[in-house]
Design an enzyme around this catalytic site. Structure first.
Site, PDB file in Angstrom:
ATOM      1  N   ASN A   9      61.091 -25.807  21.511  1.00 53.72           N
ATOM      2  CA  ASN A   9      62.242 -25.221  22.041  1.00 53.72           C
ATOM      3  C   ASN A   9      62.197 -23.764  21.688  1.00 53.72           C
ATOM      4  O   ASN A   9      62.838 -23.486  20.489  1.00 53.72           O
ATOM      5  CB  ASN A   9      63.638 -25.837  21.681  1.00 53.72           C
ATOM      6  CG  ASN A   9      64.930 -24.982  22.468  1.00 53.72           C
ATOM      7  OD1 ASN A   9      64.725 -24.127  23.154  1.00 53.72           O
ATOM      8  ND2 ASN A   9      66.115 -25.332  21.690  1.00 53.72           N
ATOM      9  N   TRP A  10      61.731 -22.586  22.388  1.00 51.16           N
ATOM     10  CA  TRP A  10      61.586 -21.225  22.030  1.00 51.16           C
ATOM     11  C   TRP A  10      62.740 -20.841  21.813  1.00 51.16           C
ATOM     12  O   TRP A  10      62.897 -19.615  21.276  1.00 51.16           O
ATOM     13  CB  TRP A  10      60.757 -20.630  22.943  1.00 51.16           C
ATOM     14  CG  TRP A  10      59.238 -20.997  22.823  1.00 51.16           C
ATOM     15  CD1 TRP A  10      58.668 -22.099  22.305  1.00 51.16           C
ATOM     16  CD2 TRP A  10      58.104 -20.358  23.555  1.00 51.16           C
ATOM     17  NE1 TRP A  10      57.422 -22.234  22.632  1.00 51.16           N
ATOM     18  CE2 TRP A  10      57.042 -20.958  23.305  1.00 51.16           C
ATOM     19  CE3 TRP A  10      58.096 -19.158  24.400  1.00 51.16           C
ATOM     20  CZ2 TRP A  10      55.756 -20.514  23.671  1.00 51.16           C
ATOM     21  CZ3 TRP A  10      56.953 -19.016  25.131  1.00 51.16           C
ATOM     22  CH2 TRP A  10      55.750 -19.432  24.685  1.00 51.16           C
ATOM     23  N   LYS A  11      64.004 -21.105  22.279  1.00 49.70           N
ATOM     24  CA  LYS A  11      65.389 -20.399  22.395  1.00 49.70           C
ATOM     25  C   LYS A  11      65.148 -19.091  23.001  1.00 49.70           C
ATOM     26  O   LYS A  11      64.347 -19.084  24.012  1.00 49.70           O
ATOM     27  CB  LYS A  11      66.052 -20.653  20.904  1.00 49.70           C
ATOM     28  CG  LYS A  11      65.914 -22.148  20.423  1.00 49.70           C
ATOM     29  CD  LYS A  11      66.759 -22.299  19.354  1.00 49.70           C
ATOM     30  CE  LYS A  11      66.760 -23.745  18.871  1.00 49.70           C
ATOM     31  NZ  LYS A  11      67.586 -23.871  17.477  1.00 49.70           N
ATOM     32  N   GLU A  96      73.505 -25.336  20.624  1.00 49.57           N
ATOM     33  CA  GLU A  96      73.714 -24.236  20.767  1.00 49.57           C
ATOM     34  C   GLU A  96      74.576 -23.688  21.893  1.00 49.57           C
ATOM     35  O   GLU A  96      75.513 -23.067  22.201  1.00 49.57           O
ATOM     36  CB  GLU A  96      72.624 -23.309  20.662  1.00 49.57           C
ATOM     37  CG  GLU A  96      72.261 -23.321  19.243  1.00 49.57           C
ATOM     38  CD  GLU A  96      70.740 -23.048  19.096  1.00 49.57           C
ATOM     39  OE1 GLU A  96      69.936 -22.820  19.891  1.00 49.57           O
ATOM     40  OE2 GLU A  96      70.034 -23.350  17.937  1.00 49.57           O
ATOM     41  N   GLU A 166      69.799 -34.522  17.381  1.00 54.21           N
ATOM     42  CA  GLU A 166      69.583 -33.079  16.661  1.00 54.21           C
ATOM     43  C   GLU A 166      70.792 -32.795  15.766  1.00 54.21           C
ATOM     44  O   GLU A 166      71.710 -32.290  16.300  1.00 54.21           O
ATOM     45  CB  GLU A 166      69.379 -31.884  17.476  1.00 54.21           C
ATOM     46  CG  GLU A 166      68.117 -32.023  18.298  1.00 54.21           C
ATOM     47  CD  GLU A 166      67.667 -30.394  18.807  1.00 54.21           C
ATOM     48  OE1 GLU A 166      66.431 -30.094  18.208  1.00 54.21           O
ATOM     49  OE2 GLU A 166      68.253 -29.816  19.199  1.00 54.21           O
ATOM     50  N   GLY A 172      67.800 -25.146  12.302  1.00 60.11           N
ATOM     51  CA  GLY A 172      67.817 -23.684  11.999  1.00 60.11           C
ATOM     52  C   GLY A 172      68.082 -23.208  10.435  1.00 60.11           C
ATOM     53  O   GLY A 172      68.395 -22.348  10.044  1.00 60.11           O
ATOM     54  N   GLY A 233      62.203 -26.093  17.025  1.00 59.04           N
ATOM     55  CA  GLY A 233      62.924 -24.595  17.327  1.00 59.04           C
ATOM     56  C   GLY A 233      61.719 -23.733  16.528  1.00 59.04           C
ATOM     57  O   GLY A 233      60.688 -23.503  16.965  1.00 59.04           O
ATOM     58  N   GLY A 234      62.156 -23.162  15.375  1.00 57.41           N
ATOM     59  CA  GLY A 234      61.630 -22.270  14.690  1.00 57.41           C
ATOM     60  C   GLY A 234      59.940 -22.522  14.531  1.00 57.41           C
ATOM     61  O   GLY A 234      59.198 -21.523  14.775  1.00 57.41           O
TER      62      GLY A 234
HETATM   63  P1  13P Z   1      64.874 -25.521  14.237  1.00 59.61           P
HETATM   64  O1  13P Z   1      63.559 -26.432  14.445  1.00 59.61           O
HETATM   65  O2  13P Z   1      64.826 -24.061  14.424  1.00 59.61           O
HETATM   66  O3  13P Z   1      65.631 -26.095  13.278  1.00 59.61           O
HETATM   67  O4  13P Z   1      65.513 -26.034  15.799  1.00 59.61           O
HETATM   68  C1  13P Z   1      65.921 -27.114  16.125  1.00 59.61           C
HETATM   69  C2  13P Z   1      66.358 -27.162  17.645  1.00 59.61           C
HETATM   70  O5  13P Z   1      67.171 -26.838  17.608  1.00 59.61           O
HETATM   71  C3  13P Z   1      65.533 -27.619  18.602  1.00 59.61           C
HETATM   72  O6  13P Z   1      66.141 -27.674  19.827  1.00 59.61           O
END
Ligand code: 13P
Length: 250
Positions: A9-11, A96, A166, A172, A233-234
């Site tokens: 998930n690149w956000k 989010e 999650e 994050g 994510g990250g």
């Molecule tokens: P992180 O891996 O950055 O903690 O994010 C997880 C996430 O929200 C994936 O959707």
């Protein structure tokens, strides 16, 4: 044994040039994986991502969609606009979106239903906050998110759904749930699905873990009995890190 579904998930990260660099680097690094590999990119990167990944084992997802097919919904995207350009997956109800954009179990349900009707495979996110966990409410919250968020979803539709557990406190933050914490919560979530859809459908359902998953902790998490993949994510923003997660489970 199920294979795993590993989704990035690149956000709100990566412009067109950066996206092209990342995808081009990623393609050969995950080419031999038997796991399902998905990248969920910003809307502006979708066309490019679909084009670049054509003929590879990488699938493309968006990060949200609306429940209407068209109309006066400024800033929203219709599911068919995504399928039309070759998008296969869509993240729905990320924490989010729930926290910053007022997403509720009811809107999650509407979006999931519409995504399924359009032929998209939704990755539906659930998870408790730290306060909810510490006050002993984790199971209540997860149960509510499943019961309300999947109210009208049929067993046939559930076949095309991926669930991502999650925990909000792990997203994050660099604080990952332990292998056991993640597995126990996912087992509980699966049991709630089993109450409604039966044991067979619940055990076939893919439930990912997400929250500070990285190349160092992925192997342990993915080896757990109930964790069917990861939503990352990250670490999905760096090709070598994301591919190491994909390749940590053979
Ligand atoms: P992180 O891996 O950055 O903690 O994010 C997880 C996430 O929200 C994936 O959707």
């Amino acid at each position: 044994m199920k294979n795993k579904i590993i989704a990035g998930n690149w956000k709100m990260n990566k412009n067109r040039v950066e996206a092209e660099q990342l995808i081009t680097e990623l393609i050969p690094l995950v080419a031999d994986s038997k796991n399902t590999v998905i990248i969920c990119v910003p809307y502006t990167d979708l066309c490019k991502a679909v084009k670049l990944t054509k003929g590879t084992n990488i699938h493309v997802g968006a990060q949200n969609c609306h429940w209407k097919e068209s109309g006066a919904y400024t800033g929203e995207i219709a599911p068919s606009m995504l399928t039309e350009i070759g998008v296969e997956y869509v993240v729905i109800g990320h924490s989010e979106r729930r926290t910053y954009f007022g997403e509720t179990d009811a809107t999650v349900l509407l979006r999931t239903k519409a995504a399924l009707a359009a032929g998209l495979k939704p990755i539906v996110c659930i998870g408790e906050t730290l306060e909810e966990r510490n006050s002993g409410n984790m199971e209540n919250v997860l149960r509510r998110q499943v019961v309300e968020g999947f109210k009208d979803i049929t067993e046939a539709e559930l076949n095309n759904v991926i669930v991502a557990y999650e925990p909000v406190w792990a997203i994050g933050t660099g604080v990952t749930a332990t292998d056991e914490q993640a597995n126990d919560a996912i087992k509980f979530v699966r049991s709630v699905f089993a109450e409604k859809y039966g044991k067979k459908a619940a055990s076939a359902l893919y439930i990912q873990y997400g929250g500070s998953m990285n190349d160092a902790n992925a192997k342990g998490l993915l080896a757990m009995s109930d964790i069917d993949g990861g939503l990352i994510g990250g670490a999905s923003l760096v090709a070598t890190k994301f591919s190491a997660i994909v390749n940590s489970h053979k």
